[in-house]
Design an enzyme around this catalytic site. Structure first.
Site, PDB file in Angstrom:
ATOM      1  CE  LYS A   7     -12.928 106.953 -52.663  1.00 28.02           C
ATOM      2  NZ  LYS A   7     -12.969 106.125 -51.422  1.00 28.02           N
TER       3      LYS A   7
ATOM      4  CE1 TYR B  36      -7.734 104.905 -50.824  1.00 27.57           C
ATOM      5  CE2 TYR B  36      -7.900 103.844 -52.962  1.00 27.57           C
ATOM      6  CZ  TYR B  36      -8.397 104.715 -52.006  1.00 27.57           C
ATOM      7  OH  TYR B  36      -9.569 105.410 -52.253  1.00 27.57           O
TER       8      TYR B  36
ATOM      9  CG  ASN C  46     -16.208 106.283 -49.623  1.00 27.51           C
ATOM     10  OD1 ASN C  46     -15.620 106.349 -50.712  1.00 27.51           O
ATOM     11  ND2 ASN C  46     -15.573 106.256 -48.468  1.00 27.51           N
TER      12      ASN C  46
ATOM     13  CG  HIS D 115      -9.252 110.165 -51.915  1.00 29.14           C
ATOM     14  ND1 HIS D 115      -8.815 109.456 -50.825  1.00 29.14           N
ATOM     15  CD2 HIS D 115      -8.283 111.084 -52.195  1.00 29.14           C
ATOM     16  CE1 HIS D 115      -7.618 109.913 -50.473  1.00 29.14           C
ATOM     17  NE2 HIS D 115      -7.264 110.898 -51.290  1.00 29.14           N
TER      18      HIS D 115
ATOM     19  CD  GLU E 237      -3.890 111.308 -51.099  1.00 29.90           C
ATOM     20  OE1 GLU E 237      -4.058 110.539 -50.137  1.00 29.90           O
ATOM     21  OE2 GLU E 237      -4.665 112.266 -51.349  1.00 29.90           O
TER      22      GLU E 237
HETATM   23  P1  DAT Z   1     -11.408 108.113 -46.064  1.00 31.05           P
HETATM   24  O1  DAT Z   1     -11.692 107.852 -47.533  1.00 31.05           O
HETATM   25  O2  DAT Z   1     -12.614 108.669 -45.372  1.00 31.05           O
HETATM   26  O3  DAT Z   1     -10.161 108.912 -45.841  1.00 31.05           O
HETATM   27  P2  DAT Z   1      -9.856 105.808 -45.217  1.00 31.05           P
HETATM   28  O4  DAT Z   1      -8.661 106.539 -45.693  1.00 31.05           O
HETATM   29  O5  DAT Z   1      -9.845 105.293 -43.810  1.00 31.05           O
HETATM   30  O6  DAT Z   1     -11.184 106.683 -45.390  1.00 31.05           O
HETATM   31  O7  DAT Z   1     -10.133 104.549 -46.149  1.00 31.05           O
HETATM   32  C1  DAT Z   1      -9.918 104.649 -47.543  1.00 31.05           C
HETATM   33  C2  DAT Z   1     -11.080 104.022 -48.260  1.00 31.05           C
HETATM   34  O8  DAT Z   1     -11.123 102.627 -47.956  1.00 31.05           O
HETATM   35  C3  DAT Z   1     -12.449 104.558 -47.843  1.00 31.05           C
HETATM   36  O9  DAT Z   1     -12.799 105.714 -48.546  1.00 31.05           O
HETATM   37  C4  DAT Z   1     -13.350 103.415 -48.148  1.00 31.05           C
HETATM   38  C5  DAT Z   1     -12.483 102.203 -47.854  1.00 31.05           C
HETATM   39  N1  DAT Z   1     -12.702 101.712 -46.490  1.00 31.05           N
HETATM   40  C6  DAT Z   1     -12.261 102.262 -45.344  1.00 31.05           C
HETATM   41  N2  DAT Z   1     -12.633 101.556 -44.270  1.00 31.05           N
HETATM   42  C7  DAT Z   1     -13.349 100.520 -44.755  1.00 31.05           C
HETATM   43  C8  DAT Z   1     -14.025  99.420 -44.163  1.00 31.05           C
HETATM   44  N3  DAT Z   1     -14.021  99.244 -42.842  1.00 31.05           N
HETATM   45  N4  DAT Z   1     -14.674  98.552 -44.981  1.00 31.05           N
HETATM   46  C9  DAT Z   1     -14.667  98.714 -46.315  1.00 31.05           C
HETATM   47  N5  DAT Z   1     -14.042  99.737 -46.947  1.00 31.05           N
HETATM   48  C10 DAT Z   1     -13.391 100.623 -46.182  1.00 31.05           C
HETATM   49 MG    MG Z   2      -8.203 108.411 -46.370  1.00 34.87          MG
END
Ligand code: DAT
Ligand code: MG
Length: 142
Positions: free
Chosen positions: A11, A51, A118, A121, A132
């Site tokens: 990212k 997303y 973070n 991805h 994707e």
């Molecule tokens: P992951 O990337 O671990 O699959 P996800 O698909 O639930 O997580 O969410 C996509 C991204 O959105 C994640 O990498 C970071 C952001 N995100 C997720 N939950 C969040 C939250 N509670 N607050 C802020 N950003 C968040």
């Molecule tokens: Mg995810």
């Protein structure tokens, strides 16, 4: 048949901090094969598709703004069970809680946006991976 492909993104935070090489090193050290790699700043259309499952969630706007803030390294990896395998390498979504030894645990932290920044991805299922990969590498779809 367990050979599969996953879509990995370094990212904008990871790209900007020069962590693409370290992420690639960990993927290769694990034994997964690099199939494709591209550096690109994603468009709003790409991020809306990528997303789609998160549209409407409270963090969605901040997430899309962050993801369009600079270049990302998009990578397709291949190997038996590489989808759960890379998720294991990446660690928990929240970099503060991600365990040491994982990409997010070792290389990420809260810089003021909680879980949004973070580092990486990784696709979460075979269906997500196919969807994707078609967004980031349309030439590989089909
Ligand atoms: P992951 O990337 O671990 O699959 P996800 O698909 O639930 O997580 O969410 C996509 C991204 O959105 C994640 O990498 C970071 C952001 N995100 C997720 N939950 C969040 C939250 N509670 N607050 C802020 N950003 C968040
Ligand atoms: Mg995810």
């Amino acid at each position: 048949m367990t050979t599969e492909r996953s879509l990995v993104l370094v990212k904008p935070d990871g790209f900007g901090r020069g962590l693409t090489g370290e992420v690639l090193r960990r993927i290769e050290a694990k034994g997964y094969v690099l199939v494709a790699l591209r550096i690109t700043t994603p468009t709003a259309e790409m991020l809306a598709a990528h997303y789609a499952e998160h549209q409407g969630k409270p963090f969605y706007g901040e997430l899309v703004d962050f993801m369009s803030s600079g270049p990302v390294t998009a990578i397709v990896i291949e190997g038996n069970q590489c989808i759960p395998g890379f998720r294991s390498l990446a660690g928990a979504t929240d970099p503060t809680k991600a365990l040491p030894g994982t990409i997010r645990g070792d290389l990420g932290r809260d810089w003021g946006m909680g879980s949004t920044e973070n580092v990486v991805h990784g696709s979460d299922s075979p269906e997500s991976a196919v969807r994707e990969i078609a967004i980031w590498f349309p030439e590989l779809a089909g």
